[in-house]
Scaffold this active site. Structure first.
Site, mmCIF file in Angstrom:
data_model
loop_
_atom_site.group_PDB
_atom_site.id
_atom_site.type_symbol
_atom_site.label_atom_id
_atom_site.label_comp_id
_atom_site.label_asym_id
_atom_site.label_seq_id
_atom_site.Cartn_x
_atom_site.Cartn_y
_atom_site.Cartn_z
ATOM 1 N N HIS A 77 -3.629 7.066 3.219
ATOM 2 C CA HIS A 77 -3.983 5.799 2.562
ATOM 3 C C HIS A 77 -5.389 5.399 2.991
ATOM 4 O O HIS A 77 -5.745 5.489 4.164
ATOM 5 C CB HIS A 77 -2.975 4.725 2.954
ATOM 6 C CG HIS A 77 -3.367 3.346 2.522
ATOM 7 N ND1 HIS A 77 -3.760 3.068 1.239
ATOM 8 C CD2 HIS A 77 -3.440 2.173 3.213
ATOM 9 C CE1 HIS A 77 -4.057 1.780 1.151
ATOM 10 N NE2 HIS A 77 -3.882 1.219 2.332
ATOM 11 N N ASN B 29 -10.154 -0.379 -0.393
ATOM 12 C CA ASN B 29 -8.699 -0.263 -0.302
ATOM 13 C C ASN B 29 -8.087 -0.738 -1.629
ATOM 14 O O ASN B 29 -8.166 -1.923 -1.957
ATOM 15 C CB ASN B 29 -8.202 -1.120 0.869
ATOM 16 C CG ASN B 29 -6.691 -1.057 1.057
ATOM 17 O OD1 ASN B 29 -5.966 -0.506 0.221
ATOM 18 N ND2 ASN B 29 -6.211 -1.614 2.150
ATOM 19 N N CYS C 63 0.817 -1.232 0.000
ATOM 20 C CA CYS C 63 0.000 0.000 0.000
ATOM 21 C C CYS C 63 0.841 1.270 0.000
ATOM 22 O O CYS C 63 0.320 2.359 -0.263
ATOM 23 C CB CYS C 63 -0.952 0.015 1.187
ATOM 24 S SG CYS C 63 -2.024 -1.421 1.237
#
Ligand code: ACO
Length: 330
Positions: free
Chosen positions: A257, A287, A115
């Protein structure tokens, strides 16, 4: 002479197909209420299996970023492709993207920092520009996480989405949209087993004729990842602000994020960013790992949530663990 790198174009793309929480209710034992209150996610974009790969999604985001920068693929010198779901194990997704952009001869490579992949790639782009002030670096971050999600596991399948974001990085010639003021990164390889895809690499190689089981898909210890994410993201955000002599009040918008709205809320509270200064789009995308931050930046620009003159703070966290924080001056 030090060179200030700039981002001169942003883009993002998500596949057409939307999977809502209600759709997932038909697949696993879950509810819209659970997913919404525990994660903030209402829907995610998912490719039709086999129709689009990571480089296909990246192509669309890259075209948008290049158009935004007023550049064409032939102006590029480098492609950095952040992903944990490349088109193929080998060759790199960057080479597929290069081919789809209709160019050749570039330095093209993938970078896997889960990520945190976009910030890791942006840092690498800064280094490329420092080495060569004429470099025009395409940073593409793209994921088809749906290909590595166990669709029978309710604790993971509700979390992720497919999508891509892109940015074009050059030396500052006055045409940039955002200066990269500072960027710092970190990692901790002691905690790899909390969030991983166990099988398919050299650690647990594929067996000819073997069956694909749950070890080939994303596995995570949600509560532990949650705690580490909040702790490390808070620490690196404060470190970056202190390093640059900035107070949290000097930040106009926080773009974290997008993993879980509760992680975002807890982080913003600890760092002291008021909710109205936090950009959230996890409700629409889920996500998207490496693509999460560049999608959020491009989305925020499209919504005019980012305006010229604003100072943007970005913080990420992902498998590895990896983390990073960055300040952009628009
Ligand atoms: N629907 C209904 N119930 C569920 C679901 C679901 N989709 N998933 C889990 N549950 C149940 C569990 O079985 C458990 O039931 P039990 O109490 O009877 O055992 C209960 O809900 C609570 O489960 P927890 O895992 O403790 O729930 P939590 O509140 O921690 O939320 C979540 C889980 C959303 C995964 C959270 O821990 C999280 O967001 N973690 C970090 C995010 C993450 O790992 N992202 C991956 C990338 S890394 C990054 O991006 C930061």
């Amino acid at each position: 002479m030090s060179i200030t790198p700039v981002i001169c174009g942003f883009g993002h793309y998500a596949p057409e197909k939307i999977v809502s929480n209600q759709d997932l209710e038909k697949l696993v034992d879950t509810s819209d209420e659970w997913i919404t209150t525990r994660t903030g996610i209402k829907q995610r974009h998912i490719v039709v299996p086999g129709e689009q790969s990571s480089s296909d999604l990246a192509l669309e985001a890259s075209k948008m970023a290049l158009a935004d920068a007023g550049l064409s693929p032939k102006d590029l010198t480098h492609i950095l492709f952040a992903t944990l779901t490349p088109d193929t194990y080998c060759p790199s997704a960057a080479c597929y993207l290069e081919q789809k952009l209709g160019v050749r001869g570039l330095m093209a490579m993938d970078l896997n920092a889960a990520c945190s992949g976009f910030l890791y790639s942006l840092q690498t782009a800064r280094a490329m520009v420092a080495l060569d002030p004429d470099a025009v670096v395409l940073v593409a971050a793209s994921e088809v996480l749906s290909s590595r999600v166990n669709w029978t596991d309710r604790s993971t399948c509700v979390l992720f989405g497919d999508g891509s974001g892109a940015a074009v990085v050059t030396a500052d010639t006055g045409a940039g949209k955002a200066q990269v003021l500072d960027l710092i990164l970190g990692s901790d390889g002691n905690l790899t087993d909390l969030l991983l895809i166990p099988a398919g690499g050299s650690r647990f190689p594929l067996e000819l004729g073997g069956t694909v089981d749950k070890e080939s898909y994303i596995q995570l210890n949600g509560p532990d990842v949650f705690k580490h994410a909040v702790r490390e993201m808070e620490a690196i955000t404060n470190t970056l602000l202190e390093k640059n002599g900035l107070a949290v009040e000097d930040i106009d918008l926080f773009v974290p994020h997008q993993a879980n709205v509760r992680i975002i809320d807890a982080l913003a509270k600890r760092v002291g960013v008021p909710p109205e200064k936090v950009f959230v789009n996890i409700d629409r995308y889920g996500n998207t790992s490496a693509a999460s931050v560049p999608i959020a930046l491009s989305d925020a620009l499209q919504q005019n949530a980012i305006q010229p003159g604003m100072r943007i703070l970005i913080t990420t966290f992902g498998a590895g663990f990896t983390w990073g924080s960055c300040i952009l001056q628009f």
